[in-house]
Motif scaffolding. Structure first.
Motif, PDB file in Angstrom:
ATOM      1  N   MET A   1     -27.803  41.063 -58.385  1.00  0.00           N
ATOM      2  CA  MET A   1     -27.088  39.813 -58.556  1.00  0.00           C
ATOM      3  C   MET A   1     -27.370  38.902 -57.372  1.00  0.00           C
ATOM      4  N   SER A   2     -27.506  37.609 -57.642  1.00  0.00           N
ATOM      5  CA  SER A   2     -27.719  36.669 -56.547  1.00  0.00           C
ATOM      6  C   SER A   2     -26.462  36.612 -55.679  1.00  0.00           C
ATOM      7  N   HIS A   3     -26.658  36.689 -54.357  1.00  0.00           N
ATOM      8  CA  HIS A   3     -25.509  36.720 -53.449  1.00  0.00           C
ATOM      9  C   HIS A   3     -24.754  35.393 -53.379  1.00  0.00           C
ATOM     10  N   ASP A   4     -25.345  34.332 -53.932  1.00  0.00           N
ATOM     11  CA  ASP A   4     -24.660  33.024 -53.914  1.00  0.00           C
ATOM     12  C   ASP A   4     -23.358  33.036 -54.716  1.00  0.00           C
ATOM     13  N   VAL A   5     -23.321  33.886 -55.732  1.00  0.00           N
ATOM     14  CA  VAL A   5     -22.153  33.930 -56.629  1.00  0.00           C
ATOM     15  C   VAL A   5     -20.854  34.119 -55.845  1.00  0.00           C
ATOM     16  N   ALA A   6     -20.906  34.925 -54.783  1.00  0.00           N
ATOM     17  CA  ALA A   6     -19.703  35.264 -54.029  1.00  0.00           C
ATOM     18  C   ALA A   6     -18.969  34.044 -53.477  1.00  0.00           C
ATOM     19  N   GLY A   7     -19.731  33.003 -53.137  1.00  0.00           N
ATOM     20  CA  GLY A   7     -19.111  31.836 -52.518  1.00  0.00           C
ATOM     21  C   GLY A   7     -18.664  30.783 -53.513  1.00  0.00           C
ATOM     22  N   ARG A   8     -18.936  31.016 -54.781  1.00  0.00           N
ATOM     23  CA  ARG A   8     -18.545  30.004 -55.786  1.00  0.00           C
ATOM     24  C   ARG A   8     -17.132  30.251 -56.297  1.00  0.00           C
ATOM     25  N   TYR A   9     -16.491  29.175 -56.800  1.00  0.00           N
ATOM     26  CA  TYR A   9     -15.152  29.317 -57.362  1.00  0.00           C
ATOM     27  C   TYR A   9     -15.238  30.108 -58.661  1.00  0.00           C
ATOM     28  N   LEU A  10     -14.328  31.041 -58.818  1.00  0.00           N
ATOM     29  CA  LEU A  10     -14.380  31.987 -59.939  1.00  0.00           C
ATOM     30  C   LEU A  10     -14.444  31.288 -61.299  1.00  0.00           C
ATOM     31  N   ASN A  11     -15.502  31.544 -62.009  1.00  0.00           N
ATOM     32  CA  ASN A  11     -15.724  31.048 -63.373  1.00  0.00           C
ATOM     33  C   ASN A  11     -15.803  29.529 -63.503  1.00  0.00           C
ATOM     34  N   ASP A  12     -15.663  28.798 -62.399  1.00  0.00           N
ATOM     35  CA  ASP A  12     -15.640  27.348 -62.456  1.00  0.00           C
ATOM     36  C   ASP A  12     -17.062  26.832 -62.679  1.00  0.00           C
ATOM     37  N   GLY A  13     -17.321  26.287 -63.870  1.00  0.00           N
ATOM     38  CA  GLY A  13     -18.660  25.803 -64.189  1.00  0.00           C
ATOM     39  C   GLY A  13     -19.682  26.914 -64.371  1.00  0.00           C
ATOM     40  N   PHE A  14     -19.221  28.132 -64.488  1.00  0.00           N
ATOM     41  CA  PHE A  14     -20.159  29.251 -64.676  1.00  0.00           C
ATOM     42  C   PHE A  14     -20.764  29.197 -66.071  1.00  0.00           C
ATOM     43  N   SER A  15     -22.018  29.536 -66.163  1.00  0.00           N
ATOM     44  CA  SER A  15     -22.633  29.699 -67.483  1.00  0.00           C
ATOM     45  C   SER A  15     -22.105  30.993 -68.088  1.00  0.00           C
ATOM     46  N   GLY A  16     -22.376  31.176 -69.365  1.00  0.00           N
ATOM     47  CA  GLY A  16     -21.943  32.413 -70.023  1.00  0.00           C
ATOM     48  C   GLY A  16     -22.435  33.647 -69.279  1.00  0.00           C
ATOM     49  N   GLY A  17     -23.705  33.612 -68.879  1.00  0.00           N
ATOM     50  CA  GLY A  17     -24.296  34.747 -68.177  1.00  0.00           C
ATOM     51  C   GLY A  17     -23.653  34.961 -66.812  1.00  0.00           C
ATOM     52  N   GLU A  18     -23.354  33.856 -66.108  1.00  0.00           N
ATOM     53  CA  GLU A  18     -22.721  33.978 -64.780  1.00  0.00           C
ATOM     54  C   GLU A  18     -21.305  34.551 -64.882  1.00  0.00           C
ATOM     55  N   LYS A  19     -20.601  34.141 -65.938  1.00  0.00           N
ATOM     56  CA  LYS A  19     -19.251  34.706 -66.142  1.00  0.00           C
ATOM     57  C   LYS A  19     -19.336  36.214 -66.328  1.00  0.00           C
ATOM     58  N   LYS A  20     -20.346  36.597 -67.096  1.00  0.00           N
ATOM     59  CA  LYS A  20     -20.519  38.036 -67.364  1.00  0.00           C
ATOM     60  C   LYS A  20     -20.875  38.776 -66.083  1.00  0.00           C
ATOM     61  N   ARG A  21     -21.726  38.165 -65.248  1.00  0.00           N
ATOM     62  CA  ARG A  21     -22.069  38.801 -63.972  1.00  0.00           C
ATOM     63  C   ARG A  21     -20.828  38.953 -63.098  1.00  0.00           C
ATOM     64  N   ALA A  22     -20.001  37.885 -63.081  1.00  0.00           N
ATOM     65  CA  ALA A  22     -18.786  37.932 -62.265  1.00  0.00           C
ATOM     66  C   ALA A  22     -17.856  39.039 -62.772  1.00  0.00           C
ATOM     67  N   GLU A  23     -17.816  39.179 -64.093  1.00  0.00           N
ATOM     68  CA  GLU A  23     -16.974  40.217 -64.699  1.00  0.00           C
ATOM     69  C   GLU A  23     -17.454  41.612 -64.283  1.00  0.00           C
ATOM     70  N   ILE A  24     -18.768  41.805 -64.339  1.00  0.00           N
ATOM     71  CA  ILE A  24     -19.322  43.107 -63.973  1.00  0.00           C
ATOM     72  C   ILE A  24     -19.138  43.373 -62.475  1.00  0.00           C
ATOM     73  N   LEU A  25     -19.254  42.299 -61.666  1.00  0.00           N
ATOM     74  CA  LEU A  25     -19.028  42.459 -60.225  1.00  0.00           C
ATOM     75  C   LEU A  25     -17.583  42.888 -59.944  1.00  0.00           C
ATOM     76  N   GLN A  26     -16.656  42.295 -60.688  1.00  0.00           N
ATOM     77  CA  GLN A  26     -15.248  42.704 -60.541  1.00  0.00           C
ATOM     78  C   GLN A  26     -15.090  44.179 -60.882  1.00  0.00           C
TER      79      GLN A  26
END
Ligand code: ATP
Ligand code: MG
Length: 254
Positions: free
Chosen positions: A138-163
């Motif tokens: 996973m790209s480490h940039d995700v950590a600094g972004r606001y949760l799910n805010d403007g996330f694409s479908g794929g990014e939301k899924k990555r955030a979910e799996i990271l959780q």
């Protein structure tokens, strides 16, 4: 002893309409279950009821998690006890970064286990997060972004799996829709789940998308129809559904 989520004869109504009409399902740590079924059969209702959503009234039955009546616990307590729920439509939390969200969640779990706990030290948390993100490619940039805010479908899924990877729950319930999720996003979920499953994690994947199940191979497949689980079987049941659709379920159970 392994953690068990046991749903017994669960009846749930929404605005005085009965939606779930006696659901029985047991998910043990280390097992992968898929819950399938046509649109509107009650799959997401089950996920919401398990979370303790106030609009979903439990009118009968019980849910026992790790030997404790889960329906007596609030949503936070359920999560601290090791139950993870991911939703079909995750909410955005502007102002809260993915990293802060995860740190807060980890700390509240630690505190539940030991009231004296001072929280995970920042360097340790950073390392944990980095390791988990790397292991999930996973790209480490995700950590600094606001949760799910403007996330694409794929990014939301990555955030979910990271959780899922950082919170290390005993049992996870993942409500995956097909609509709006492209095949790449489904693969993210599937690969993430496949990396994380093992003796310590039980998973219930909710989907009516057969394709997801060609990536995650569940040992147990259940079909919900009109608020009840009407068929249970092994991976062959998912294949049968792919081939025949839900028509045979409808004619057998209407
Ligand atoms: N908050 C609500 N208010 C009114 N009706 C609801 C609510 N939530 C669910 N329902 C109804 O309950 C039934 C089951 O819905 P649910 O979302 O659980 O189905 P599902 O199996 O998840 O479908 P899908 O495959 O489309 O995600 C539907 O008839 C739906 O309209
Ligand atoms: Mg649904």
């Amino acid at each position: 002893m392994s953690a068990v989520l046991e749903i017994r004869n669960l009846h749930v109504s929404v605005e005085d309409t009965d939606i779930l009409r006696g659901v029985d399902l047991t998910v043990k740590q280390g097992e992968i279950h898929a819950l399938m079924g046509p649109n509107g059969s009650g799959k997401s209702t089950l996920a919401h009821a398990l979370m303790g959503h106030p609009n979903y009234e439990i009118t009968d039955g019980e849910v026992v998690f790790k030997g404790e009546d889960m329906l007596e616990l609030g949503p936070d307590e359920r999560s601290r006890k090791g139950l993870f729920l991911a939703f079909q439509y995750p909410v955005a939390i502007p102002g809260v970064t993915v990293a802060n969200f995860l740190r807060t969640a980890i700390n509240s779990r630690r505190k539940a286990e030991d009231s004296e706990d001072k929280g995970i030290p920042i360097p340790e948390f950073r390392k944990l997060l980095k390791d988990k993100m790397s292991s999930l490619d996973m790209s480490h940039d995700v950590a600094g972004r606001y949760l799910n805010d403007g996330f694409s479908g794929g990014e939301k899924k990555r955030a979910e799996i990271l959780q899922l990877a950082t919170l290390e729950p005993d049992v996870a319930v993942l409500d995956e829709t097909d609509s709006g999720l492209d095949i790449d996003a489904l693969k993210i979920v599937a690969e993430g789940v496949n990396k994380l499953v093992g003796p310590g994690l039980g998973v219930l994947v909710i989907t009516h998308y057969q394709r997801l199940l060609s990536y995650i191979v569940p040992e147990h497949v259940h079909v919900m129809y009109e608020g009840k689980i009407v068929e249970s079987g092994g991976p062959d049941l998912a294949l049968k559904l792919e081939e025949l659709g839900y028509e045979w379920i409808r004619s057998a159970h209407s």
